[in-house]
Design an enzyme around this catalytic site. Structure first.
Site, mmCIF file in Angstrom:
data_model
loop_
_atom_site.group_PDB
_atom_site.id
_atom_site.type_symbol
_atom_site.label_atom_id
_atom_site.label_comp_id
_atom_site.label_asym_id
_atom_site.label_seq_id
_atom_site.Cartn_x
_atom_site.Cartn_y
_atom_site.Cartn_z
ATOM 1 N N HIS A 69 0.844 -1.198 0.000
ATOM 2 C CA HIS A 69 0.000 0.000 0.000
ATOM 3 C C HIS A 69 0.874 1.240 0.000
ATOM 4 C CE1 HIS A 69 0.529 0.939 4.358
ATOM 5 N NE2 HIS A 69 0.489 -0.361 4.558
ATOM 6 N N ASP A 71 -0.355 4.354 1.011
ATOM 7 C CA ASP A 71 -0.799 5.341 1.984
ATOM 8 C C ASP A 71 -0.072 5.162 3.313
ATOM 9 O OD1 ASP A 71 -2.440 2.887 2.051
ATOM 10 O OD2 ASP A 71 -3.419 3.831 3.770
ATOM 11 N N GLU A 133 -5.111 1.478 2.532
ATOM 12 C CA GLU A 133 -5.027 0.245 3.325
ATOM 13 C C GLU A 133 -5.205 0.555 4.798
ATOM 14 O OE1 GLU A 133 -2.904 -2.830 5.785
ATOM 15 O OE2 GLU A 133 -2.533 -0.679 5.601
ATOM 16 N N GLU A 134 -4.679 1.698 5.229
ATOM 17 C CA GLU A 134 -4.729 2.053 6.646
ATOM 18 C C GLU A 134 -6.148 2.347 7.125
ATOM 19 O OE1 GLU A 134 -2.394 1.542 8.514
ATOM 20 O OE2 GLU A 134 -0.460 1.874 7.523
ATOM 21 N N HIS A 344 3.447 3.581 12.760
ATOM 22 C CA HIS A 344 2.440 4.438 13.391
ATOM 23 C C HIS A 344 2.995 5.164 14.615
ATOM 24 C CE1 HIS A 344 -1.089 1.865 11.578
ATOM 25 N NE2 HIS A 344 -0.091 2.023 10.732
#
Length: 381
Positions: A69, A71, A133-134, A344
């Site tokens: 992904h 993002d 995706e997140e 994150h």
């Protein structure tokens, strides 16, 4: 090509989940075109977010997907020591938002392209890059839906989510639900003249809590996971303006994480049934993807073990798009560089060794699929 340079380019795009990603996709498309690799852009219903699919080698024979992904999560934490969207190198650490989750894998794949295009690939390598995706793998289903028109049925899919380049065989599925309540505002001294929206949510919240407790006590259980059962939690509630005002709106966001073989949406049914029978309530599914489950003796597991040099891991707690590929009939496994524990967080990083290790694995895949590798002639991995 040096993967660090590619990672620097990718991190510079602030492709935060839920925002347009056209600039990043254009950059990747142009890079691939510069090496003679055409791309197909698969847009989503949002109109400003795009998936990208490209093939190196023959399109009409089964090959392998490298999935990632593009993002990243927001980078608003005050603990960042520099611009999150400018890659910084400190010793062996490459620091930036998305460095490990998961632009590091994207950089490893793209930086291998100049060498891959020089190989005589008998089986193709497909690059599949998705968006959002997140937010619950929202972009990749549109790409998977188009796959039959883009390539022969793939033999397998490698999802490059951070795993220390250890092949991962299983992960839980996830569903997320937003429940909204409407009430009637008024002074709190006369609750009889209003309708409290927060109170309207309470039966559904209680149902979620009871179902979470039941799953923990009754299962089903799968010892591969920690915890070994499906889970539910109320992750967010909001509503009300002041203590002495009856709240006229309220929302709750609920998450379910299901062991492989359990539909995560079914875990939310106790709450959904209450919503259906209460005109004050409405529900919206904001994310859903299935779990992943692969056996230790699956040919893809053995193949990726050879490419990565690492024995497979039974399961991880995070989720990926691998379950969606498996659901579509494509064997899938997770294997990517770096440690998910760094994702994150402020000062997110990948090491140079991890980045180069992933590039090496991609090049090994190319050599394994090149002319003269008769092990792949039968279509088996």
């Amino acid at each position: 090509m040096n993967p660090q340079s590619m990672l620097s380019n990718l991190v510079a795009f602030a492709s935060v989940v839920g925002t347009p990603n056209g600039g990043l996709i254009d950059f990747i498309r142009d890079f691939l075109a510069g090496h003679g690799v055409p791309s197909v852009i698969v847009g989503g219903p949002e109109g400003d977010r795009f998936n990208l699919f490209a093939t190196l080698g023959p399109v009409n024979v089964p090959g392998y997907i490298l999935s990632a992904h593009t993002d990243v999560v927001p980078a608003t934490e005050p603990a960042w020591k520099g611009d999150p969207f400018h890659l910084r190198a400190i010793d062996d650490r490459l620091i930036g938002r998305g460095a490990v989750d998961m632009k590091g894998f994207v950089a490893a794949v793209l930086s291998a392209v100049p060498q891959l295009v020089c190989m005589d690939l008998e089986r193709p390598i497909h690059i599949a890059l998705s968006y959002d995706e997140e937010a619950g793998c929202r972009g990749v289903p549109h790409l998977i839906e188009k796959l039959p028109t883009l390539c022969a049925p793939p033999v397998g899919c490698i999802v490059g989510e951070p795993s220390g380049l250890v092949p991962v065989l299983r992960h839980k599925g996830k569903a997320a639900l937003r429940i909204a309540a409407k009430g009637l505002s008024g002074h709190s001294s006369r609750p009889d003249l209003g309708q409290n929206a927060i109170h309207a949510l309470l039966p559904t919240l209680g149902a979620v809590a009871r179902e979470a407790e039941r799953q923990g006590q009754e299962g089903p259980m799968d010892a591969h996971f920690a915890p070994p059962y499906s889970t539910l939690q109320i992750g967010r509630i909001a509503g009300g303006e002041a203590l002495n005002i009856i709240p006229d709106t309220a929302i709750a966001e609920i998450e379910a994480r299901a062991i492989a073989g359990v539909d995560p949406l079914e875990l939310l049914n106790p709450a959904l049934r209450l919503v259906e029978n209460d005109e004050r309530l409405s529900a919206q599914v904001i994310a859903s993807y299935p779990g992943l489950s692969m056996t230790e003796d699956h040919p893809l597991a053995r193949f990726i073990e050879g490419l990565s040099g690492n024995a497979p891991l039974a399961a991880v707690s995070y989720g990926t798009e691998a379950g969606l590929y498996q659901q579509a009939g494509i064997p899938a496994i997770v294997c990517g560089p770096g440690d998910i524990a760094r994702a994150h967080k402020p000062e997110e990083y990948i090491t140079t060794a991890e980045l180069h290790g992933a590039q090496t694995m991609v090049l090994r895949l190319g050599r394994a699929l090149s002319a003269g590798k008769t092990a792949f002639a039968s279509g088996r991995v």
